[in-house]
Scaffold this motif. Structure first.
Motif, PDB file in Angstrom:
ATOM      1  N   ASN A  51      -7.939   3.603   3.652  1.00  0.00           N
ATOM      2  CA  ASN A  51      -9.434   3.179   3.830  1.00  0.00           C
ATOM      3  C   ASN A  51      -9.653   1.681   3.592  1.00  0.00           C
ATOM      4  O   ASN A  51     -10.545   1.207   3.962  1.00  0.00           O
ATOM      5  N   GLY A  52      -8.558   0.927   3.377  1.00  0.00           N
ATOM      6  CA  GLY A  52      -8.496  -0.572   3.277  1.00  0.00           C
ATOM      7  C   GLY A  52      -8.818  -0.891   1.888  1.00  0.00           C
ATOM      8  O   GLY A  52      -8.825  -2.322   1.893  1.00  0.00           O
ATOM      9  N   ASP A  53      -8.879  -0.264   1.084  1.00  0.00           N
ATOM     10  CA  ASP A  53      -9.029  -0.902  -0.378  1.00  0.00           C
ATOM     11  C   ASP A  53      -7.988  -1.934  -0.684  1.00  0.00           C
ATOM     12  O   ASP A  53      -8.125  -2.833  -1.483  1.00  0.00           O
ATOM     13  N   PHE A  54      -6.881  -1.299  -0.294  1.00  0.00           N
ATOM     14  CA  PHE A  54      -5.753  -2.061  -0.646  1.00  0.00           C
ATOM     15  C   PHE A  54      -4.853  -2.313   0.587  1.00  0.00           C
ATOM     16  O   PHE A  54      -4.908  -1.450   1.420  1.00  0.00           O
ATOM     17  N   GLU A  55      -3.956  -3.290   0.636  1.00  0.00           N
ATOM     18  CA  GLU A  55      -3.008  -3.630   1.790  1.00  0.00           C
ATOM     19  C   GLU A  55      -1.827  -3.223   1.484  1.00  0.00           C
ATOM     20  O   GLU A  55      -0.994  -3.676   0.464  1.00  0.00           O
ATOM     21  N   TRP A  56      -1.156  -2.253   2.234  1.00  0.00           N
ATOM     22  CA  TRP A  56      -0.031  -1.655   2.324  1.00  0.00           C
ATOM     23  C   TRP A  56       1.166  -2.782   2.259  1.00  0.00           C
ATOM     24  O   TRP A  56       2.171  -2.831   1.459  1.00  0.00           O
ATOM     25  N   ARG A  57       0.998  -3.672   3.179  1.00  0.00           N
ATOM     26  CA  ARG A  57       1.960  -4.867   3.525  1.00  0.00           C
ATOM     27  C   ARG A  57       2.107  -5.541   2.280  1.00  0.00           C
ATOM     28  O   ARG A  57       3.092  -6.545   1.860  1.00  0.00           O
ATOM     29  N   GLU A  58       1.052  -5.738   1.221  1.00  0.00           N
ATOM     30  CA  GLU A  58       1.204  -6.480   0.242  1.00  0.00           C
ATOM     31  C   GLU A  58       1.792  -5.895  -1.100  1.00  0.00           C
ATOM     32  O   GLU A  58       2.491  -6.395  -1.962  1.00  0.00           O
ATOM     33  N   SER A  59       1.882  -4.379  -0.922  1.00  0.00           N
ATOM     34  CA  SER A  59       2.535  -3.577  -1.905  1.00  0.00           C
ATOM     35  C   SER A  59       3.917  -3.143  -1.471  1.00  0.00           C
ATOM     36  O   SER A  59       4.467  -2.512  -2.503  1.00  0.00           O
ATOM     37  N   SER A  61       6.833  -4.281  -0.416  1.00  0.00           N
ATOM     38  CA  SER A  61       7.861  -4.800  -0.888  1.00  0.00           C
ATOM     39  C   SER A  61       8.155  -4.460  -2.426  1.00  0.00           C
ATOM     40  O   SER A  61       9.382  -3.909  -3.022  1.00  0.00           O
ATOM     41  N   SER A  62       7.360  -4.481  -3.286  1.00  0.00           N
ATOM     42  CA  SER A  62       7.646  -4.047  -4.533  1.00  0.00           C
ATOM     43  C   SER A  62       7.561  -2.598  -4.886  1.00  0.00           C
ATOM     44  O   SER A  62       8.302  -2.076  -5.592  1.00  0.00           O
ATOM     45  N   PHE A  63       6.853  -2.067  -4.050  1.00  0.00           N
ATOM     46  CA  PHE A  63       7.169  -0.301  -3.931  1.00  0.00           C
ATOM     47  C   PHE A  63       8.579   0.053  -3.890  1.00  0.00           C
ATOM     48  O   PHE A  63       9.147   0.549  -4.487  1.00  0.00           O
ATOM     49  N   PHE A  64       9.022  -0.399  -2.664  1.00  0.00           N
ATOM     50  CA  PHE A  64      10.361  -0.102  -2.490  1.00  0.00           C
ATOM     51  C   PHE A  64      11.512  -0.620  -3.470  1.00  0.00           C
ATOM     52  O   PHE A  64      12.616   0.019  -3.842  1.00  0.00           O
ATOM     53  N   ALA A  65      11.258  -1.926  -3.894  1.00  0.00           N
ATOM     54  CA  ALA A  65      12.129  -2.480  -4.729  1.00  0.00           C
ATOM     55  C   ALA A  65      11.927  -1.456  -6.220  1.00  0.00           C
ATOM     56  O   ALA A  65      13.186  -1.370  -6.731  1.00  0.00           O
ATOM     57  N   GLY A  66      10.958  -1.099  -6.397  1.00  0.00           N
ATOM     58  CA  GLY A  66      10.911  -0.157  -7.556  1.00  0.00           C
ATOM     59  C   GLY A  66      11.650   1.113  -7.406  1.00  0.00           C
ATOM     60  O   GLY A  66      12.438   1.636  -8.075  1.00  0.00           O
ATOM     61  N   PHE A  67      11.563   1.568  -6.175  1.00  0.00           N
ATOM     62  CA  PHE A  67      12.223   2.984  -5.540  1.00  0.00           C
ATOM     63  C   PHE A  67      13.771   2.530  -5.510  1.00  0.00           C
ATOM     64  O   PHE A  67      14.399   3.454  -6.428  1.00  0.00           O
ATOM     65  N   HIS A  68      14.112   1.495  -5.147  1.00  0.00           N
ATOM     66  CA  HIS A  68      15.486   1.301  -5.050  1.00  0.00           C
ATOM     67  C   HIS A  68      16.269   1.312  -6.590  1.00  0.00           C
ATOM     68  O   HIS A  68      17.188   1.563  -6.833  1.00  0.00           O
ATOM     69  N   ALA A  69      15.462   0.488  -7.261  1.00  0.00           N
ATOM     70  CA  ALA A  69      15.759   0.220  -8.909  1.00  0.00           C
ATOM     71  C   ALA A  69      15.981   1.655  -9.475  1.00  0.00           C
ATOM     72  O   ALA A  69      16.823   1.891 -10.296  1.00  0.00           O
ATOM     73  N   SER A  70      15.026   2.441  -9.161  1.00  0.00           N
ATOM     74  CA  SER A  70      15.044   3.707  -9.732  1.00  0.00           C
ATOM     75  C   SER A  70      15.930   4.689  -9.411  1.00  0.00           C
ATOM     76  O   SER A  70      16.593   5.468 -10.214  1.00  0.00           O
TER      77      SER A  70
END
Length: 179
Positions: A51-59, A61-70
Motif C-alpha cells: 500500500n506504499g507505507d514503505f518502499e520495498w527497494r529501500e528494504s 538489500s538489508s532483508f536479503f543480507a539478513g536472510f543470507h547471514a541467517s
C-alpha cells in the motif's frame, strides 16, 4: 559439518515441491528454508509495502543480507539445510559462496521449460508476471553446479538424482571452490 542442499532455479520452476520431497525422503533432519516461507509467515510487513507505507527497494538489500547471514548462522549451529533461492542480484552469488564456505554445499540447478514457467506464474497469481522469463534467461549464466535437473522429469526421479549426488560427496560447484 553442516550440509546444505542449495536448490537454485527460476521462479515457479518447482524448487519448493522438490525441497519438500527431499526433506520427506532424506535420512537426516534438514530444515527447508526459503524467502517464500518468510514472506508467507508474516515476517515482512507485506501489506504495508503493497500500500506504499514503505518502499520495498529501500528494504530489499538489508532483508536479503539478513536472510543470507541467517543461512550461515543456522549452519554454524549444526543445522542441515535445504535452501531454495533465486540468485538474481549482483553480488549475492559471491557473498553466499563466502558465507557458506565452511559447509558442505551441494548446489543444484532446477531447470524448467520457459512455457511451463510462464503457465505456472500465471496460474499462481502471486508472482510478478515476467519474472520467471527474466530468471530463465539470466540466473544460470556463469554458474557451475554439482547437478542440473529438469523439473519436467518428475519429483521422484529428481529427488533420487539429488540424493544420489549429495550422498556421493562429489562436489564440483563454485561453492566447493575458494571464493
Amino acid at each position: 559439518m553442516s550440509q546444505i542442499i542449495f536448490l537454485h532455479g527460476a521462479s515457479s520452476s518447482g524448487k519448493s515441491t522438490l525441497a519438500r520431497h527431499i526433506q520427506a525422503t532424506i535420512e537426516k533432519p534438514f530444515w527447508h528454508i526459503s524467502i517464500d516461507h518468510l514472506r508467507d509467515s508474516g515476517v515482512l510487513p507485506t501489506e504495508r509495502f503493497k500500500n506504499g507505507d514503505f518502499e520495498w527497494r529501500e528494504s530489499r538489500s538489508s532483508f536479503f543480507a539478513g536472510f543470507h547471514a541467517s543461512l550461515a548462522a543456522y549452519a554454524h549451529t549444526g543445522n542441515n539445510l535445504i535452501v531454495e533461492h533465486i540468485l538474481d542480484t549482483d553480488g549475492w552469488y559471491e557473498a553466499l559462496q563466502r558465507q557458506l564456505a565452511p559447509f558442505d554445499v551441494y548446489f543444484v540447478a532446477v531447470r524448467c521449460p520457459l512455457r511451463v514457467l510462464i503457465e505456472r506464474e500465471r496460474a499462481r497469481g502471486n508472482r510478478i508476471i515476467g519474472s520467471a522469463k527474466q530468471d530463465f534467461e539470466t540466473i544460470h549464466v556463469g554458474k557451475t553446479y554439482d547437478l542440473e535437473i529438469q523439473s519436467q522429469d518428475g519429483i521422484e526421479y529428481n529427488t533420487e538424482l539429488v540424493l544420489k549426488g549429495w550422498r556421493s560427496g562429489r562436489r564440483i560447484s563454485d561453492f566447493s571452490q575458494p571464493a
